[in-house]
Design an enzyme around this catalytic site. Structure first.
Site, PDB file in Angstrom:
ATOM      1  N   SER A  47       0.845  -1.202   0.000  1.00  0.00           N
ATOM      2  CA  SER A  47       0.000   0.000   0.000  1.00  0.00           C
ATOM      3  C   SER A  47       0.874   1.243   0.000  1.00  0.00           C
ATOM      4  CB  SER A  47      -0.878   0.014   1.261  1.00  0.00           C
ATOM      5  OG  SER A  47      -1.532   1.257   1.390  1.00  0.00           O
ATOM      6  N   TYR A 101      -1.498  -0.615  10.221  1.00  0.00           N
ATOM      7  CA  TYR A 101      -1.697  -1.111   8.848  1.00  0.00           C
ATOM      8  C   TYR A 101      -0.520  -0.693   7.968  1.00  0.00           C
ATOM      9  CZ  TYR A 101      -3.750  -1.160   4.118  1.00  0.00           C
ATOM     10  OH  TYR A 101      -3.992  -1.362   2.771  1.00  0.00           O
TER      11      TYR A 101
HETATM   12  P1  NAP Z   1     -11.660  -5.624   0.585  1.00  0.00           P
HETATM   13  O1  NAP Z   1     -12.594  -5.173  -0.479  1.00  0.00           O
HETATM   14  O2  NAP Z   1     -11.976  -5.351   2.008  1.00  0.00           O
HETATM   15  O3  NAP Z   1     -11.414  -7.206   0.374  1.00  0.00           O
HETATM   16  C1  NAP Z   1     -10.611  -7.893   1.295  1.00  0.00           C
HETATM   17  C2  NAP Z   1     -10.502  -9.353   0.868  1.00  0.00           C
HETATM   18  O4  NAP Z   1      -9.620 -10.013   1.783  1.00  0.00           O
HETATM   19  C3  NAP Z   1     -11.821 -10.088   0.906  1.00  0.00           C
HETATM   20  O5  NAP Z   1     -11.840 -10.995  -0.165  1.00  0.00           O
HETATM   21  C4  NAP Z   1     -11.754 -10.846   2.236  1.00  0.00           C
HETATM   22  O6  NAP Z   1     -12.493 -12.062   2.237  1.00  0.00           O
HETATM   23  C5  NAP Z   1     -10.278 -11.165   2.280  1.00  0.00           C
HETATM   24  N1  NAP Z   1      -9.773 -11.473   3.617  1.00  0.00           N
HETATM   25  C6  NAP Z   1      -9.808 -10.699   4.739  1.00  0.00           C
HETATM   26  N2  NAP Z   1      -9.233 -11.345   5.756  1.00  0.00           N
HETATM   27  C7  NAP Z   1      -8.810 -12.546   5.282  1.00  0.00           C
HETATM   28  C8  NAP Z   1      -8.162 -13.662   5.856  1.00  0.00           C
HETATM   29  N3  NAP Z   1      -7.825 -13.689   7.150  1.00  0.00           N
HETATM   30  N4  NAP Z   1      -7.911 -14.727   5.068  1.00  0.00           N
HETATM   31  C9  NAP Z   1      -8.265 -14.747   3.760  1.00  0.00           C
HETATM   32  N5  NAP Z   1      -8.886 -13.711   3.153  1.00  0.00           N
HETATM   33  C10 NAP Z   1      -9.159 -12.642   3.923  1.00  0.00           C
HETATM   34  O7  NAP Z   1     -10.197  -5.035   0.368  1.00  0.00           O
HETATM   35  P2  NAP Z   1      -9.435  -4.409  -0.914  1.00  0.00           P
HETATM   36  O8  NAP Z   1      -9.537  -2.957  -0.837  1.00  0.00           O
HETATM   37  O9  NAP Z   1      -9.793  -5.131  -2.153  1.00  0.00           O
HETATM   38  O10 NAP Z   1      -7.942  -4.765  -0.475  1.00  0.00           O
HETATM   39  C11 NAP Z   1      -7.186  -5.808  -1.039  1.00  0.00           C
HETATM   40  C12 NAP Z   1      -5.727  -5.556  -0.695  1.00  0.00           C
HETATM   41  O11 NAP Z   1      -5.344  -4.286  -1.219  1.00  0.00           O
HETATM   42  C13 NAP Z   1      -5.467  -5.500   0.820  1.00  0.00           C
HETATM   43  O12 NAP Z   1      -4.241  -6.133   1.105  1.00  0.00           O
HETATM   44  C14 NAP Z   1      -5.377  -4.007   1.081  1.00  0.00           C
HETATM   45  O13 NAP Z   1      -4.575  -3.725   2.209  1.00  0.00           O
HETATM   46  C15 NAP Z   1      -4.732  -3.520  -0.200  1.00  0.00           C
HETATM   47  N6  NAP Z   1      -4.943  -2.092  -0.474  1.00  0.00           N
HETATM   48  C16 NAP Z   1      -6.190  -1.583  -0.665  1.00  0.00           C
HETATM   49  C17 NAP Z   1      -6.333  -0.221  -0.913  1.00  0.00           C
HETATM   50  C18 NAP Z   1      -7.674   0.414  -1.127  1.00  0.00           C
HETATM   51  O14 NAP Z   1      -7.753   1.673  -1.115  1.00  0.00           O
HETATM   52  N7  NAP Z   1      -8.733  -0.322  -1.329  1.00  0.00           N
HETATM   53  C19 NAP Z   1      -5.203   0.600  -0.965  1.00  0.00           C
HETATM   54  C20 NAP Z   1      -3.962   0.050  -0.755  1.00  0.00           C
HETATM   55  C21 NAP Z   1      -3.828  -1.307  -0.529  1.00  0.00           C
HETATM   56  P3  NAP Z   1     -14.032 -12.170   2.745  1.00  0.00           P
HETATM   57  O15 NAP Z   1     -14.853 -11.516   1.670  1.00  0.00           O
HETATM   58  O16 NAP Z   1     -14.317 -13.610   2.831  1.00  0.00           O
HETATM   59  O17 NAP Z   1     -14.119 -11.412   4.042  1.00  0.00           O
END
Ligand code: NAP
Length: 248
Positions: A143, A157
């Site tokens: 991130s 985080y």
């Molecule tokens: P999201 O929409 O909240 O999706 C999170 C995903 O992770 C879901 O599929 C969830 O599964 C899964 N998950 C959570 N805990 C888990 C565990 N213990 N074991 C296996 N799966 C798990 O998040 P996102 O925004 O797409 O983020 C994806 C990645 O991008 C993350 O690493 C996040 O830190 C990174 N990121 C996001 C942003 C942003 O602005 N969105 C920015 C920078 C980095 P369930 O559906 O089953 O709960």
């Protein structure tokens, strides 16, 4: 055999977009989720309806037994594991550093760091040319927080993502001569559910004006960079951090 990719946290957001694109690029896709089975099944259905192949992989990445079971399922699938996207990640509720309790810290570090390490470990064992594998690539979803520090929001985080970047560097160097490339993507503000889970469903709207490009990114924009890093187009790229943050 088809190349097989494991994408952790592929039930929604960036992981789901990456799963769909990976399938369109010819991968059989291991679709991991922990909680929302219906959403993960929906991603598998979309892949299969487009003539792709998907494997539903329930499991908490921070639970070693679950991770070992997932890799057993991958080994038994009729495809050849070549790639991992360490995408599963969580964030605690936005608030001052002094208010973080140990449960929050443990959850953040267990899922974002420990889980990513376990999945990377079991992937390199299978991919390393020294252990008889055919090589491959890993992308860790870090991130922009890793370089910003996320004060007043979620410093834990940000630190967990800095740990992932250190893992990227170390693995790139340790496994470069064993056929495995390892890179990080560092998204900025991307329009997914993660912001609501931090208690700020309006975060995308609130921060978009601070981004030089004046908008949030989409999960698909992140997925395209991930798939590029996994592809032969990026054959000499390893140990790199690619910012996907609209210039922020
Ligand atoms: P999201 O929409 O909240 O999706 C999170 C995903 O992770 C879901 O599929 C969830 O599964 C899964 N998950 C959570 N805990 C888990 C565990 N213990 N074991 C296996 N799966 C798990 O998040 P996102 O925004 O797409 O983020 C994806 C990645 O991008 C993350 O690493 C996040 O830190 C990174 N990121 C996001 C942003 C942003 O602005 N969105 C920015 C920078 C980095 P369930 O559906 O089953 O709960």
């Amino acid at each position: 055999m088809d190349p097989l990719i494991l994408i952790t946290g592929a039930s929604r957001g960036i992981g789901a977009a990456t799963a769909r694109l990976a399938a369109a690029r010819g991968y059989a896709v291991g679709v991991n989720f922990v909680r929302d089975e219906a959403a993960a099944r929906g991603i598998c259905d979309q892949i299969e309806m487009a003539d792709g192949r998907a494997l539903l992989l329930p499991g908490d990445v921070s639970n070693e037994e679950h991770v070992l079971r997932m890799f057993d399922q991958l080994d038994a699938f009729d495809a050849n594991l070549t790639a991992l996207v360490n995408n599963a990640g969580v964030v605690g509720r936005i608030g001052p550093f002094s208010g973080y309790d140990s449960e929050r810290l443990k959850r953040t570090f267990d899922i974002n760091i420990y889980g990513a390490f376990l999945c990377a470990r079991d992937t390199v064992k299978r991919l390393s040319t020294t252990s008889g594998g055919a090589g491959g690539a890993i992308v860790n979803v870090s991130s922009a927080a890793a370089r910003i520090g996320s004060p007043n929001e979620f410093v834990d985080y940000a630190a967990s993502k800095a740990a992932i970047d250190a893992m990227t560097l170390g693995l790139a160097k340790e496994y470069g001569a064993q056929g495995i490339r390892v890179n990080s993507v560092r998204p900025g503000i991307v329009d997914t559910d993660i912001h609501a889970s931090a208690g700020a469903p309006d975060r995308v709207e609130k921060f978009s004006s601070m981004v030089p490009m004046k908008r949030a990114g989409s999960p698909e924009e992140v997925a395209r960079v991930i798939l590029w890093l996994l592809s032969d187009e990026a054959s000499y790229t390893t140990g790199a951090f690619v910012d996907i943050s609209g210039g922020r």
